[in-house]
Enzyme design. Structure first.
Site, mmCIF file in Angstrom:
data_model
loop_
_atom_site.group_PDB
_atom_site.id
_atom_site.type_symbol
_atom_site.label_atom_id
_atom_site.label_comp_id
_atom_site.label_asym_id
_atom_site.label_seq_id
_atom_site.Cartn_x
_atom_site.Cartn_y
_atom_site.Cartn_z
ATOM 1 N N ASN A 17 52.897 74.385 40.475
ATOM 2 C CA ASN A 17 53.761 74.070 41.610
ATOM 3 C C ASN A 17 54.808 75.176 41.674
ATOM 4 O O ASN A 17 55.715 75.232 40.843
ATOM 5 C CB ASN A 17 54.408 72.695 41.394
ATOM 6 C CG ASN A 17 55.439 72.374 42.459
ATOM 7 O OD1 ASN A 17 55.550 73.079 43.465
ATOM 8 N ND2 ASN A 17 56.201 71.311 42.240
ATOM 9 N N LYS A 47 57.028 75.693 43.837
ATOM 10 C CA LYS A 47 58.279 75.217 44.458
ATOM 11 C C LYS A 47 58.746 76.244 45.511
ATOM 12 O O LYS A 47 57.903 76.863 46.154
ATOM 13 C CB LYS A 47 59.323 74.914 43.384
ATOM 14 C CG LYS A 47 58.754 73.977 42.309
ATOM 15 C CD LYS A 47 59.774 73.381 41.400
ATOM 16 C CE LYS A 47 59.057 72.442 40.420
ATOM 17 N NZ LYS A 47 59.959 71.691 39.560
ATOM 18 N N HIS A 98 56.868 64.359 45.146
ATOM 19 C CA HIS A 98 57.488 65.047 43.998
ATOM 20 C C HIS A 98 58.932 64.552 43.860
ATOM 21 O O HIS A 98 59.597 64.285 44.866
ATOM 22 C CB HIS A 98 57.441 66.560 44.208
ATOM 23 C CG HIS A 98 57.821 67.312 42.980
ATOM 24 N ND1 HIS A 98 59.131 67.500 42.609
ATOM 25 C CD2 HIS A 98 57.068 67.884 42.008
ATOM 26 C CE1 HIS A 98 59.163 68.176 41.466
ATOM 27 N NE2 HIS A 98 57.926 68.412 41.075
ATOM 28 N N GLU A 127 55.371 62.629 36.119
ATOM 29 C CA GLU A 127 56.412 63.627 35.851
ATOM 30 C C GLU A 127 57.741 62.931 35.601
ATOM 31 O O GLU A 127 58.436 62.574 36.557
ATOM 32 C CB GLU A 127 56.573 64.560 37.055
ATOM 33 C CG GLU A 127 55.326 65.322 37.415
ATOM 34 C CD GLU A 127 55.652 66.627 38.115
ATOM 35 O OE1 GLU A 127 55.209 67.657 37.620
ATOM 36 O OE2 GLU A 127 56.375 66.612 39.127
ATOM 37 N N GLY A 165 61.911 71.083 34.123
ATOM 38 C CA GLY A 165 62.646 72.359 34.105
ATOM 39 C C GLY A 165 63.665 72.530 33.006
ATOM 40 O O GLY A 165 64.500 73.430 33.078
ATOM 41 N N SER A 207 58.130 70.497 31.972
ATOM 42 C CA SER A 207 58.312 71.434 30.841
ATOM 43 C C SER A 207 57.019 71.765 30.094
ATOM 44 O O SER A 207 57.033 71.954 28.881
ATOM 45 C CB SER A 207 59.365 70.896 29.867
ATOM 46 O OG SER A 207 60.597 70.730 30.524
ATOM 47 N N GLY A 220 55.442 73.708 36.564
ATOM 48 C CA GLY A 220 56.408 74.376 37.438
ATOM 49 C C GLY A 220 56.703 75.781 36.945
ATOM 50 O O GLY A 220 55.948 76.724 37.191
ATOM 51 N N GLY A 221 57.781 75.920 36.190
ATOM 52 C CA GLY A 221 58.275 77.231 35.739
ATOM 53 C C GLY A 221 57.216 78.134 35.123
ATOM 54 O O GLY A 221 57.133 79.320 35.469
HETATM 55 P P1 13P Z 1 58.577 72.467 35.089
HETATM 56 O O1 13P Z 1 57.208 72.741 34.544
HETATM 57 O O2 13P Z 1 59.345 73.672 35.467
HETATM 58 O O3 13P Z 1 59.329 71.521 34.200
HETATM 59 O O4 13P Z 1 58.362 71.679 36.496
HETATM 60 C C1 13P Z 1 57.532 70.596 36.533
HETATM 61 C C2 13P Z 1 57.302 70.210 37.947
HETATM 62 O O5 13P Z 1 58.198 69.788 38.638
HETATM 63 C C3 13P Z 1 55.944 70.398 38.476
HETATM 64 O O6 13P Z 1 55.800 69.766 39.702
#
Ligand code: 13P
Length: 243
Positions: free
Chosen positions: A7, A9, A94, A164, A170, A202, A223-224
């Site tokens: 993702n 974002k 989300h 999640e 994050g 994470s 995400g990250g």
């Molecule tokens: P992180 O992997 O950065 O924690 O984000 C998770 C997320 O929100 C995926 O949709």
């Protein structure tokens, strides 16, 4: 089949996404994934890039849609648009959309219904916040999110759910394996189907080995770590090798 979904974002511009796709495709083609599907959810300005990559080796996703076909909905993007662009999946509900944009379970339900009708896979995101954990009501919160999101929906064959926990997004925090297992089992109980369930929050090369201990988990929403192609590729390999 396992899924590793990134993702992105609101981090990449159109041209940065173009560059990302080229690098991603090159990386994926180095490997021969048999059990793992890779997907990436792009922001709306970049989803038209799917048109340039029709023979892609990954699933192309969007991060949101509006449920109406067309009309006076300034700033929204329709399912007709994502259908025309042959988008494979859309993230729905989300936590950032729930908390920052006031998205409700009722809205989420409409979006899922519309996506299923259009034959596009919704990835429904659910998860409790830290306050729920402190009040010992994680399970109730998730149960309510799923029940209301899937209200009046009979056929959920083309649905993925991603768990999640909001307080783990994050920041490097991860719940215990036992806690994730409890939620995965709960989701399978509620849906009474063996639908794919992902974990997000994470996920990174350092945390994935431990997370792979959760049983009946079909992959991860990242995400990250998905912004860094090398880290993302590392996660693909870990997941594939664990199959
Ligand atoms: P992180 O992997 O950065 O924690 O984000 C998770 C997320 O929100 C995926 O949709």
């Amino acid at each position: 089949m396992k899924y590793l979904i990134g993702n992105l974002k609101m981090n990449l511009t159109y041209f940065e996404s173009l560059d990302y796709i080229k690098k991603l495709q090159a990386k994926i083609s180095q490997a021969n994934f048999k059990n793992t599907k890779i997907g990436v959810a792009f922001s709306h300005d970049s989803i038209s890039l799917s048109n340039q990559f029709k023979n892609r080796n990954f699933l192309f996703g969007a991060q949101n849609i509006f449920y109406e076909d067309k009309g006076a909905y300034t700033g929204e993007v329709s399912i007709r648009s994502v259908s025309e662009l042959k988008i494979d999946f859309v993230l729905i509900g989300h936590s950032e959309r729930r908390t920052l944009f006031n998205e409700t379970n009722a809205t989420i339900n409409k979006k899922i219904q519309a996506l299923l009708k259009a034959n596009i896979t919704p990835i429904l995101c659910v998860g409790e916040n830290r306050c729920d954990v402190q009040n010992c009501c994680s399970l109730q919160t998730i149960k309510k999110q799923i029940k209301e999101a899937l209200l009046k929906i009979d056929n959920i064959n083309n649905l993925i759910i991603s768990y999640e926990p909001v307080y783990c997004i994050g920041n490097g925090e991860i719940p215990t394996i036992e806690h994730i297992q409890e939620i995965v089992d709960l989701i399978h109980d509620i849906t009474q189907k063996n639908i794919p369930i992902l974990y997000g929050g994470s996920v990174c090369p350092e945390s994935i080995k431990n997370l792979l201990k959760v049983k009946n988990l079909s992959g991860f929403l990242v995400g990250g770590a998905a912004l860094d192609i090398n880290k993302f590729f590392n996660l693909m390999i870990e997941l594939e090798n664990n199959n």
